[in-house]
Design a protein around this motif. Structure first.
Motif, mmCIF file in Angstrom:
data_model
loop_
_atom_site.group_PDB
_atom_site.id
_atom_site.type_symbol
_atom_site.label_atom_id
_atom_site.label_comp_id
_atom_site.label_asym_id
_atom_site.label_seq_id
_atom_site.Cartn_x
_atom_site.Cartn_y
_atom_site.Cartn_z
ATOM 1 N N CYS A 121 93.287 -34.110 98.067
ATOM 2 C CA CYS A 121 93.444 -33.525 99.353
ATOM 3 C C CYS A 121 94.838 -33.927 99.880
ATOM 4 C CB CYS A 121 92.408 -34.369 100.370
ATOM 5 S SG CYS A 121 90.689 -33.789 99.980
ATOM 6 N N ILE A 123 95.242 -34.691 103.127
ATOM 7 C CA ILE A 123 94.765 -35.734 104.206
ATOM 8 C C ILE A 123 93.285 -36.458 103.552
ATOM 9 C CG2 ILE A 123 93.295 -33.840 105.333
ATOM 10 C CD1 ILE A 123 94.809 -35.100 108.071
ATOM 11 N N CYS A 125 90.166 -37.797 105.492
ATOM 12 C CA CYS A 125 89.729 -37.653 106.794
ATOM 13 C C CYS A 125 88.529 -38.758 106.529
ATOM 14 C CB CYS A 125 88.907 -36.345 107.011
ATOM 15 S SG CYS A 125 90.051 -35.123 106.623
ATOM 16 N N CYS A 128 84.821 -38.290 105.759
ATOM 17 C CA CYS A 128 84.565 -37.313 104.880
ATOM 18 C C CYS A 128 83.089 -37.755 104.209
ATOM 19 C CB CYS A 128 85.731 -37.095 103.922
ATOM 20 S SG CYS A 128 85.202 -36.218 102.397
ATOM 21 N N GLY A 166 87.459 -32.540 97.060
ATOM 22 C CA GLY A 166 89.089 -32.462 97.340
ATOM 23 C C GLY A 166 89.509 -31.003 98.165
ATOM 24 N N ARG A 197 91.217 -27.547 104.117
ATOM 25 C CA ARG A 197 92.000 -28.181 105.422
ATOM 26 C C ARG A 197 93.150 -28.148 105.296
ATOM 27 N NH1 ARG A 197 90.930 -30.752 109.961
ATOM 28 N NH2 ARG A 197 91.364 -33.127 110.335
#
Ligand code: SF4
Length: 338
Positions: A121, A123, A125, A128, A166, A197
């Motif tokens: 990813c 980021i 989060c 998640c 991911g 994202r």
């Protein structure tokens, strides 16, 4: 002397790959860059042990310096609370391992299948639901990819493939194009949905080359973005959505209702309006999945419904996301509001 890797200067020339490889991963560096109180350092170090800190620089630039309550910061800053054991908060809250029929493939609902393209990813989060997902055991090498294709070929009821992770856009255009081409050879597949994202946190990811890959595809393409707060949306979002629309991509957004981030009627109203202004339709507003380490983001269903009812009174129907929860073993998402 500062021993951190140099922060890449963000300018119009930085590629998405450069931005992806220059994320902020060190709690001390994050605290220094955002001028946060040093008291938060130890909590950030502790919280990051189980799920690493990761913030890309375009996202960092939207966080207000010195504000520990910034709604974007709260989504990425590890805290000590994450290390607490709380009953009911588990590593696989959606029982995805039960639907993990092949490496890299999750088949939960009739007609659509989810492909875990990568564990990467841009980021991390903190809320998640896949923060404990065994990505290492779900690597999609050539052999596993062939098994996924064989699975899809053998089931004509499947009409939609969801690329997930991911973040599927953390992978190269070349790999994406090869996979899409392989999928296009399966006649009963009609739609390709990309859950990502990345365009929100590194808008540079939507390149002309990527758009042209989608434009050439025979699929009806849908992109589901993930933005939780209006501060995540800016003029770059509008620009990338305009590009995606030239390739006939339908662009939707899903959010997670998060305590301290977007649990107010005003914030959610502004989010819907800003999304629509950028050409994006609000799709889902999910309640938190009870994943270990994220209990501090939880809002009770009753409170979620109360917020949503007020939102419903303020917005036209097409700007209202569906308030839903995913409950394992149900044939679809569960709507919390009629
Ligand atoms: S980008 Fe999506 S998959 Fe990655 S950590 Fe955030 S919520 Fe999870």
């Amino acid at each position: 002397m500062n021993s951190f890797p140099k922060v890449l200067q963000i300018d119009n020339n930085a590629s998405w790959q450069q931005l992806l490889s220059h994320t902020i991963n060190d709690p001390q560096q994050l605290i220094d860059l955002l001028e946060l109180p040093q008291d938060f350092l130890q909590g950030a170090i502790n919280g990051a042990r189980e799920f690493a800190l990761k913030v890309p620089q375009p996202y960092l630039s939207k966080i207000k310096k010195g504000d520990i309550n910034d709604p974007l910061l709260r989504q990425v800053l590890p805290i000590n609370t994450e290390t607490e054991q709380v009953s009911g908060y588990i590593t696989d809250p959606l029982a995805e391992m039960d639907a993990n029929h092949h490496d890299g493939l999750i088949h939960k609902y009739t007609g659509r299948v989810l492909i875990i393209m990568t564990g990467a990813c841009a980021i991390n989060c903190r809320y998640c639901f896949r923060r404990h997902f065994p990505y290492q055991e779900n690597r999609l090498g050539p052999e596993q990819w062939q098994q996924v294709l064989d699975y899809l070929k053998s089931d004509p009821s499947i009409s939609e493939v969801i690329l997930s992770g991911g973040d599927p856009l953390a992978t190269s255009d070349e790999r994406l194009e090869k996979m899409i081409t392989d999928l296009e050879r399966i006649p009963h597949l009609k739609r390709l949905r990309i859950h990502t994202r990345l365009p929100v946190v590194i808008p540079q990811r939507i390149t002309p080359n990527f758009v042209s890959i989608l434009q050439r595809s025979r699929f009806d393409n849908v992109m589901v973005l993930h933005a939780n707060h209006p501060n995540e949306i800016d003029h770059q979002t509008s620009e990338l959505v305009t590009q995606l629309k030239t390739a006939n991509v339908t662009v939707l957004n899903q959010s997670v209702l998060l305590k301290g981030v977007n649990d107010s009627v005003e914030t959610l109203q502004y989010l819907s309006e800003k999304l629509f202004h950028s050409g994006i339709l609000p799709y889902y507003l999910f309640t938190l999945d009870p994943v270990k380490g994220a209990h501090h983001f939880n809002i009770s269903d009753e409170h979620a419904i109360e917020i949503f009812s007020k939102l419903q009174a303020l917005l036209p129907g097409y700007l209202l996301p569906k308030l839903a929860r995913e409950i394992p073993d149900r044939p679809s998402k569960t709507l919390l509001h009629k």
